[in-house]
Design an enzyme around this catalytic site. Sequence first.
Site, PDB file in Angstrom:
ATOM      1  CB  SER A 106      -0.958   0.002   1.193  1.00 11.21           C
ATOM      2  OG  SER A 106      -0.436  -0.681   2.280  1.00 11.21           O
ATOM      3  CG  HIS A 127      -2.588  -0.500  -3.382  1.00  8.54           C
ATOM      4  ND1 HIS A 127      -2.770   0.810  -3.020  1.00  8.54           N
ATOM      5  CD2 HIS A 127      -2.859  -1.218  -2.260  1.00  8.54           C
ATOM      6  CE1 HIS A 127      -3.120   0.875  -1.757  1.00  8.54           C
ATOM      7  NE2 HIS A 127      -3.186  -0.348  -1.274  1.00  8.54           N
ATOM      8  CD  GLU A 139      -2.853   3.760  -5.743  1.00  7.47           C
ATOM      9  OE1 GLU A 139      -2.715   3.021  -4.757  1.00  7.47           O
ATOM     10  OE2 GLU A 139      -2.790   4.991  -5.667  1.00  7.47           O
ATOM     11  CG  ASN A 177      -2.668   4.030   1.526  1.00  8.32           C
ATOM     12  OD1 ASN A 177      -3.707   4.195   2.147  1.00  8.32           O
ATOM     13  ND2 ASN A 177      -2.301   2.856   1.059  1.00  8.32           N
TER      14      ASN A 177
HETATM   15  N1  CAA Z   1     -17.125  -9.683   0.523  1.00  8.46           N
HETATM   16  C1  CAA Z   1     -18.100  -9.568  -0.403  1.00  8.46           C
HETATM   17  N2  CAA Z   1     -19.048  -8.589  -0.390  1.00  8.46           N
HETATM   18  C2  CAA Z   1     -19.004  -7.705   0.620  1.00  8.46           C
HETATM   19  C3  CAA Z   1     -18.014  -7.747   1.632  1.00  8.46           C
HETATM   20  C4  CAA Z   1     -17.056  -8.787   1.553  1.00  8.46           C
HETATM   21  N3  CAA Z   1     -16.050  -8.897   2.445  1.00  8.46           N
HETATM   22  N4  CAA Z   1     -18.239  -6.717   2.488  1.00  8.46           N
HETATM   23  C5  CAA Z   1     -19.319  -6.052   2.028  1.00  8.46           C
HETATM   24  N5  CAA Z   1     -19.770  -6.630   0.906  1.00  8.46           N
HETATM   25  C6  CAA Z   1     -20.887  -6.185   0.045  1.00  8.46           C
HETATM   26  C7  CAA Z   1     -22.257  -6.483   0.609  1.00  8.46           C
HETATM   27  O1  CAA Z   1     -22.727  -7.757   0.194  1.00  8.46           O
HETATM   28  C8  CAA Z   1     -23.113  -5.379   0.024  1.00  8.46           C
HETATM   29  O2  CAA Z   1     -23.483  -5.681  -1.314  1.00  8.46           O
HETATM   30  P1  CAA Z   1     -24.872  -5.144  -1.947  1.00  8.46           P
HETATM   31  O3  CAA Z   1     -25.041  -3.727  -1.501  1.00  8.46           O
HETATM   32  O4  CAA Z   1     -24.667  -5.284  -3.416  1.00  8.46           O
HETATM   33  O5  CAA Z   1     -25.908  -6.042  -1.414  1.00  8.46           O
HETATM   34  C9  CAA Z   1     -22.140  -4.200  -0.059  1.00  8.46           C
HETATM   35  O6  CAA Z   1     -20.818  -4.751  -0.032  1.00  8.46           O
HETATM   36  C10 CAA Z   1     -22.355  -3.261   1.083  1.00  8.46           C
HETATM   37  O7  CAA Z   1     -22.157  -4.001   2.297  1.00  8.46           O
HETATM   38  P2  CAA Z   1     -23.016  -3.789   3.627  1.00  8.46           P
HETATM   39  O8  CAA Z   1     -24.402  -3.347   3.286  1.00  8.46           O
HETATM   40  O9  CAA Z   1     -22.841  -4.999   4.482  1.00  8.46           O
HETATM   41  O10 CAA Z   1     -22.228  -2.661   4.407  1.00  8.46           O
HETATM   42  P3  CAA Z   1     -21.883  -1.197   3.976  1.00  8.46           P
HETATM   43  O11 CAA Z   1     -22.939  -0.597   3.119  1.00  8.46           O
HETATM   44  O12 CAA Z   1     -21.492  -0.516   5.220  1.00  8.46           O
HETATM   45  O13 CAA Z   1     -20.599  -1.370   3.051  1.00  8.46           O
HETATM   46  C11 CAA Z   1     -18.269  -1.379   2.779  1.00  8.46           C
HETATM   47  C12 CAA Z   1     -19.448  -1.997   3.512  1.00  8.46           C
HETATM   48  C13 CAA Z   1     -18.332  -1.769   1.294  1.00  8.46           C
HETATM   49  C14 CAA Z   1     -17.020  -1.967   3.414  1.00  8.46           C
HETATM   50  C15 CAA Z   1     -18.354   0.183   2.904  1.00  8.46           C
HETATM   51  O14 CAA Z   1     -18.484   0.531   4.258  1.00  8.46           O
HETATM   52  C16 CAA Z   1     -17.158   0.898   2.331  1.00  8.46           C
HETATM   53  O15 CAA Z   1     -17.048   1.091   1.140  1.00  8.46           O
HETATM   54  N6  CAA Z   1     -16.216   1.309   3.222  1.00  8.46           N
HETATM   55  C17 CAA Z   1     -14.988   1.985   2.824  1.00  8.46           C
HETATM   56  C18 CAA Z   1     -14.022   0.967   2.312  1.00  8.46           C
HETATM   57  C19 CAA Z   1     -12.730   1.587   1.926  1.00  8.46           C
HETATM   58  O16 CAA Z   1     -12.485   2.783   2.004  1.00  8.46           O
HETATM   59  N7  CAA Z   1     -11.820   0.731   1.493  1.00  8.46           N
HETATM   60  C20 CAA Z   1     -10.488   1.119   1.148  1.00  8.46           C
HETATM   61  C21 CAA Z   1      -9.629   1.014   2.353  1.00  8.46           C
HETATM   62  S1  CAA Z   1      -7.987   1.466   1.998  1.00  8.46           S
HETATM   63  C22 CAA Z   1      -7.330   0.068   1.398  1.00  8.46           C
HETATM   64  O17 CAA Z   1      -7.882  -0.984   1.352  1.00  8.46           O
HETATM   65  C23 CAA Z   1      -5.968   0.179   0.869  1.00  8.46           C
HETATM   66  C24 CAA Z   1      -4.872   0.482   1.758  1.00  8.46           C
HETATM   67  O18 CAA Z   1      -3.781   0.478   1.260  1.00  8.46           O
HETATM   68  C25 CAA Z   1      -4.970   0.804   3.179  1.00  8.46           C
END
Ligand code: CAA
Length: 272
Positions: A106, A127, A139, A177
């Site tokens: 990352s 990424h 990415e 990041n």
């Molecule tokens: N596997 C498969 N599907 C998943 C899942 C998983 N682990 N987690 C959530 N989902 C799906 C759900 O099935 C749902 O699908 P539908 O809407 O199509 O039915 C959808 O994602 C939304 O899930 P929820 O309703 O349970 O929960 P939510 O609306 O709160 O969404 C989330 C969850 C997608 C995680 C959302 O909160 C989100 O987008 N959060 C931000 C995530 C983010 O910023 N990620 C990047 C982090 S930085 C990184 O990863 C890189 C780094 O280098 C640090």
Amino acid sequence: MGNGIAQVAARAGYDVLISDVSEEFLQRGLTAIDKSLQRDVDKERLGAAEKSEITKRIRTETSLESLRGAGLVIEAVTENVNVKTEVFQTLDRIVGADTILASNTSSISITKLAAATKRPDKVIGMHFMNPVPVMKLVEVIRGMATSDDTYEKVRSLTERLGKTALDCQDSPGFISNRVLMPMINEAIFTLYEGVATRESIDGIMKLGMNHPMGPLTLADFIGLDVCLAIMNVLHDGLGDQKYRPCPLLKRYVDAGWLGRKSGRGFYEYGSQ
Ligand code: CAA
């Protein structure tokens, strides 16, 4: 994140081998994959037979040697330059001469990881974002020596995985990041200074900025050790005080409060 990448690749039709340091970690990964696919079966986006085909395409091994025949390896080990460098050196010895070595780092320099191998032209950054099955972005980061051929292959693989590849230069923290982590770090500073409660800080960013998660919840989701490691890479690599990690973040990591994965971070979590 490795299990999310494996899941997405197997779903796209690839045979996948996951290598991890222990059977326990491998089992944890397979359970997460099963849960994630089952969610799609329950929502009728995936047939039960199809789910079974996908899981059959995933094998697990505890030794890196088992990756010998791989056409592409995506490394997703801990965010530590020494550990990653060692893994790249070992992979370079094991896999075939044409195999591409991608890193899901990352923030760490792809050029540096590539220089640890005898195939810097075949080393690249891929990424992924968490949760990998949901997030559309990969990415793609070229190191100084990454060849056009490696880049083109990885771009078309990313598309086959159903993701969107966006390019970025090999610079500390890349784009994701470099922009995300200072926001999270600043949110931690506001908590540290008592500007607002954790609920207010997260609520303000969720309701006011339409972010799906507040920054403290997101930090717990990513892992506070990962957040600290990324801030350190930004601070060391860019040399600007504005990237200094918040002392509260360091203190939480020292306490072993790493977020969701350890049951406690800025919030408390039940057993996962
Ligand atoms: N596997 C498969 N599907 C998943 C899942 C998983 N682990 N987690 C959530 N989902 C799906 C759900 O099935 C749902 O699908 P539908 O809407 O199509 O039915 C959808 O994602 C939304 O899930 P929820 O309703 O349970 O929960 P939510 O609306 O709160 O969404 C989330 C969850 C997608 C995680 C959302 O909160 C989100 O987008 N959060 C931000 C995530 C983010 O910023 N990620 C990047 C982090 S930085 C990184 O990863 C890189 C780094 O280098 C640090």
